[in-house]
Design a protein around this motif. Structure first.
Motif, PDB file in Angstrom:
ATOM      1  N   SER A 284       0.859  -1.183   0.000  1.00  0.00           N
ATOM      2  CA  SER A 284       0.000   0.000   0.000  1.00  0.00           C
ATOM      3  C   SER A 284       0.892   1.229   0.000  1.00  0.00           C
ATOM      4  O   SER A 284       1.749   1.376   0.871  1.00  0.00           O
ATOM      5  N   ASP A 285       0.662   2.101  -0.964  1.00  0.00           N
ATOM      6  CA  ASP A 285       1.494   3.289  -1.144  1.00  0.00           C
ATOM      7  C   ASP A 285       0.687   4.511  -0.699  1.00  0.00           C
ATOM      8  O   ASP A 285      -0.305   4.882  -1.329  1.00  0.00           O
ATOM      9  N   PHE A 286       1.112   5.135   0.412  1.00  0.00           N
ATOM     10  CA  PHE A 286       0.454   6.325   0.928  1.00  0.00           C
ATOM     11  C   PHE A 286       1.166   7.552   0.379  1.00  0.00           C
ATOM     12  O   PHE A 286       2.331   7.791   0.693  1.00  0.00           O
ATOM     13  N   ILE A 287       0.453   8.330  -0.428  1.00  0.00           N
ATOM     14  CA  ILE A 287       1.038   9.520  -1.054  1.00  0.00           C
ATOM     15  C   ILE A 287       0.322  10.773  -0.582  1.00  0.00           C
ATOM     16  O   ILE A 287       0.922  11.671  -0.004  1.00  0.00           O
ATOM     17  N   ASN A 288      -0.988  10.817  -0.826  1.00  0.00           N
ATOM     18  CA  ASN A 288      -1.776  11.978  -0.417  1.00  0.00           C
ATOM     19  C   ASN A 288      -3.211  11.534  -0.143  1.00  0.00           C
ATOM     20  O   ASN A 288      -3.789  10.766  -0.910  1.00  0.00           O
ATOM     21  N   GLY A 289      -3.751  12.004   0.980  1.00  0.00           N
ATOM     22  CA  GLY A 289      -5.108  11.620   1.344  1.00  0.00           C
ATOM     23  C   GLY A 289      -5.103  10.602   2.472  1.00  0.00           C
ATOM     24  O   GLY A 289      -4.257   9.708   2.529  1.00  0.00           O
ATOM     25  N   VAL A 290      -6.059  10.744   3.382  1.00  0.00           N
ATOM     26  CA  VAL A 290      -6.126   9.916   4.576  1.00  0.00           C
ATOM     27  C   VAL A 290      -7.192   8.841   4.399  1.00  0.00           C
ATOM     28  O   VAL A 290      -8.318   9.123   3.970  1.00  0.00           O
ATOM     29  N   VAL A 291      -6.837   7.613   4.737  1.00  0.00           N
ATOM     30  CA  VAL A 291      -7.788   6.502   4.739  1.00  0.00           C
ATOM     31  C   VAL A 291      -8.462   6.491   6.106  1.00  0.00           C
ATOM     32  O   VAL A 291      -7.814   6.262   7.120  1.00  0.00           O
ATOM     33  N   GLN A 292      -9.766   6.726   6.137  1.00  0.00           N
ATOM     34  CA  GLN A 292     -10.473   6.885   7.397  1.00  0.00           C
ATOM     35  C   GLN A 292     -11.438   5.717   7.625  1.00  0.00           C
ATOM     36  O   GLN A 292     -12.277   5.437   6.781  1.00  0.00           O
ATOM     37  N   ASN A 293     -11.280   5.075   8.792  1.00  0.00           N
ATOM     38  CA  ASN A 293     -12.176   3.954   9.101  1.00  0.00           C
ATOM     39  C   ASN A 293     -12.614   3.963  10.564  1.00  0.00           C
ATOM     40  O   ASN A 293     -12.789   2.923  11.181  1.00  0.00           O
ATOM     41  N   ARG A 294     -12.791   5.138  11.130  1.00  0.00           N
ATOM     42  CA  ARG A 294     -13.228   5.230  12.520  1.00  0.00           C
ATOM     43  C   ARG A 294     -14.732   5.039  12.687  1.00  0.00           C
ATOM     44  O   ARG A 294     -15.234   5.020  13.805  1.00  0.00           O
ATOM     45  N   SER A 295     -15.458   4.899  11.607  1.00  0.00           N
ATOM     46  CA  SER A 295     -16.913   4.796  11.713  1.00  0.00           C
ATOM     47  C   SER A 295     -17.432   3.401  11.397  1.00  0.00           C
ATOM     48  O   SER A 295     -18.602   3.238  11.066  1.00  0.00           O
ATOM     49  N   GLY A 296     -16.594   2.387  11.477  1.00  0.00           N
ATOM     50  CA  GLY A 296     -17.082   1.030  11.268  1.00  0.00           C
ATOM     51  C   GLY A 296     -16.328   0.207  10.257  1.00  0.00           C
ATOM     52  O   GLY A 296     -16.593  -0.987  10.103  1.00  0.00           O
ATOM     53  N   GLY A 297     -15.384   0.799   9.551  1.00  0.00           N
ATOM     54  CA  GLY A 297     -14.626   0.035   8.582  1.00  0.00           C
ATOM     55  C   GLY A 297     -13.613  -0.889   9.226  1.00  0.00           C
ATOM     56  O   GLY A 297     -13.170  -0.668  10.358  1.00  0.00           O
ATOM     57  N   VAL A 298     -13.248  -1.945   8.513  1.00  0.00           N
ATOM     58  CA  VAL A 298     -12.244  -2.905   8.971  1.00  0.00           C
ATOM     59  C   VAL A 298     -11.174  -3.010   7.891  1.00  0.00           C
ATOM     60  O   VAL A 298     -11.483  -3.323   6.736  1.00  0.00           O
ATOM     61  N   ILE A 299      -9.932  -2.735   8.269  1.00  0.00           N
ATOM     62  CA  ILE A 299      -8.826  -2.777   7.317  1.00  0.00           C
ATOM     63  C   ILE A 299      -7.763  -3.722   7.849  1.00  0.00           C
ATOM     64  O   ILE A 299      -7.197  -3.486   8.920  1.00  0.00           O
ATOM     65  N   VAL A 300      -7.503  -4.783   7.097  1.00  0.00           N
ATOM     66  CA  VAL A 300      -6.561  -5.820   7.520  1.00  0.00           C
ATOM     67  C   VAL A 300      -5.387  -5.850   6.545  1.00  0.00           C
ATOM     68  O   VAL A 300      -5.580  -6.021   5.340  1.00  0.00           O
ATOM     69  N   PHE A 301      -4.182  -5.688   7.077  1.00  0.00           N
ATOM     70  CA  PHE A 301      -2.963  -5.937   6.303  1.00  0.00           C
ATOM     71  C   PHE A 301      -2.653  -7.426   6.460  1.00  0.00           C
ATOM     72  O   PHE A 301      -2.310  -7.885   7.543  1.00  0.00           O
ATOM     73  N   GLU A 302      -2.782  -8.161   5.386  1.00  0.00           N
ATOM     74  CA  GLU A 302      -2.643  -9.611   5.444  1.00  0.00           C
ATOM     75  C   GLU A 302      -1.171 -10.018   5.575  1.00  0.00           C
ATOM     76  O   GLU A 302      -0.265  -9.186   5.472  1.00  0.00           O
ATOM     77  N   ASN A 303      -0.961 -11.302   5.816  1.00  0.00           N
ATOM     78  CA  ASN A 303       0.401 -11.818   5.937  1.00  0.00           C
ATOM     79  C   ASN A 303       1.195 -11.495   4.670  1.00  0.00           C
ATOM     80  O   ASN A 303       0.746 -11.765   3.554  1.00  0.00           O
ATOM     81  N   GLY A 304       2.345 -10.904   4.840  1.00  0.00           N
ATOM     82  CA  GLY A 304       3.178 -10.513   3.706  1.00  0.00           C
ATOM     83  C   GLY A 304       2.912  -9.116   3.191  1.00  0.00           C
ATOM     84  O   GLY A 304       3.672  -8.609   2.360  1.00  0.00           O
ATOM     85  N   ALA A 305       1.856  -8.445   3.666  1.00  0.00           N
ATOM     86  CA  ALA A 305       1.526  -7.111   3.192  1.00  0.00           C
ATOM     87  C   ALA A 305       2.524  -6.081   3.726  1.00  0.00           C
ATOM     88  O   ALA A 305       2.996  -6.185   4.859  1.00  0.00           O
TER      89      ALA A 305
END
Length: 411
Positions: free
Chosen positions: A122-143
């Motif tokens: 995952s390449d973070f360049i500009n912009g915020v990934v927001q998941n405080r309202s119920g989202g689930v974000i999983v970095f899998e094995n090897g990510a």
């Protein structure tokens, strides 16, 4: 005018393909390797649909997924490049291989109200990934990920699956404030991390700290949880001129990581190996438990050899909180002796091989297995002497510590 499209196509062109208008996929949309597809408005993947991204998918609008959103090869990248806030919704999981977050214009980021399974990088360049309202974000094995900064990070909870060391790209408000953990034990382990630019004193009072803890950061904290598995980790946190309390920044060499211990009912010291160059501090060993963490200033002059910490206050009412004289780390040095005296110099307790479990001082003149009311010591100030042997380089050293112990009112 927006249009609805039912897509049953394979995008296999080597040149870019652009789709305008609101797009609804109810068939199979396969983006082949070496192919670019740009969706300039919203994209909906319906319950009967499958989307395979093995090429370059550029998303400018919102996305929704009720079907299968996945990939076949390790060749695809999903680019979030909108010029306004983008929303990711839906009841089914998004399986993304590589991801790029590069928002433009007035966009602040992408709001995730769904489950994302992130693989590849995952390449973070500009912009915020927001998941405080119920989202689930999983970095899998090897990510992996790169580029996280104040301009682009994950605002909310990130989960890491697998047994590798990982640096969580998390933050809050406009600040990236990562947390790094050492490798876990099993590929099935799952750990979550969240950063809060808030005062933890509102949740767990900072005056419930004993031992060498002198001041607890009142501006920020992290929460780490073991979601699956049972593997302790070594934790690294950092300080920041914008977010960390000034009381800590005055002397970074005195910064340690502390954890709220719900069993003991107070903040405990997890130690601190300070790297001034990187502005980070690392626990001296695996953390003693999960939960809430923050930074603290410790009394360096009271730090014992091998970073043992004495918590010199107990409440001997057997309510499960602060019930015994806690010497953090003493069980690693079983060749030890503890003697406790009352204020008149009379010995009231003595133990060899003192530890943190069964051989402990609970406020009684002895350590019987069955406690009787007449054996309980009165509240007040006592004096202890601790001796222990340490050293792992073939040379045995002896450490001694004397200090005061407080037995609080038992009611």
């Amino acid at each position: 005018m927006n249009k609805k499209r039912n897509l049953l196509i394979l995008v296999a062109l080597c040149t870019g393909v652009f789709i305008w208008g609101q797009t609804s996929n109810s068939g199979v949309l396969a983006i082949m390797p070496n192919t670019e597809l740009s969706v300039l408005d919203d994209l909906e993947n319906t319950s009967s649909a499958t989307l395979f991204n093995d090429g370059q998918l550029y998303l400018f609008g919102n996305i929704g997924n009720e079907g299968d959103w996945t990939y076949s090869y390790d060749t695809g990248t999903t680019h979030f490049v909108g010029q306004r806030d983008q929303y990711a919704t839906g009841g089914q999981m998004y399986e993304l291989y590589n991801s790029v977050f590069d928002m433009a214009g007035e966009a602040r980021g992408i709001i995730v109200d769904a489950t994302w399974s992130l693989n590849g990088n995952s390449d973070f360049i500009n912009g915020v990934v927001q998941n405080r309202s119920g989202g689930v974000i999983v970095f899998e094995n090897g990510a992996t990920h790169n580029g996280a900064s104040d301009a682009s990070f994950l605002n909310g909870t990130a989960l890491k699956a697998g047994n590798e060391a990982f640096d969580f790209p998390i933050g809050h408000n406009q600040y990236h404030r990562n947390a790094q953990v050492s490798a876990l034990s099993n590929i099935t382990d799952l750990v979550s991390a969240t950063y809060y630019l808030e005062n933890s004193n509102e949740i767990h009072p900072h005056d419930l700290a004993v031992g060498i803890i002198e001041f607890i950061d009142d501006k920020e904290y992290w929460v780490l949880e073991q979601v699956d598995g049972n593997a302790p980790v070594v934790l690294t946190l950092g300080w920041n001129q914008e977010t960390t309390a000034d009381e800590l920044l005055a002397d970074p060499s005195a910064i340690h990581i502390v954890r709220w211990d719900p069993d003991q009912g107070f903040w405990v010291d997890e130690g601190g190996v300070v790297d001034v160059n990187s502005e980070t501090v690392t626990t001296i060993s695996e953390i003693s438990g999960y939960g809430m963490f923050t930074l603290a200033r410790i009394k360096k002059e009271e730090l014992l050899p091998e970073n043992l910490v004495v918590y010199n206050s107990i409440t001997a009412n057997q309510d499960g909180t602060n019930d015994f004289f806690f010497i953090d780390g003493i069980s690693k040095y079983p060749d030890n002796e503890l003697v406790i005296f009352n204020r008149w110099g009379t010995k009231v307790y003595e133990a060899k091989g003192y530890n943190e479990t069964d051989n402990v001082f609970r406020g009684y003149s002895q350590a019987p297995t069955t406690y009787k009311s007449e054996e309980k010591l009165p509240a007040g100030t006592y004096f202890y002497v601790l001796r222990y042997n340490y050293g792992n380089d073939g040379e045995i050293r002896i450490a001694k510590k004397a200090g005061y112990l407080y037995i609080n009112a038992n009611d």
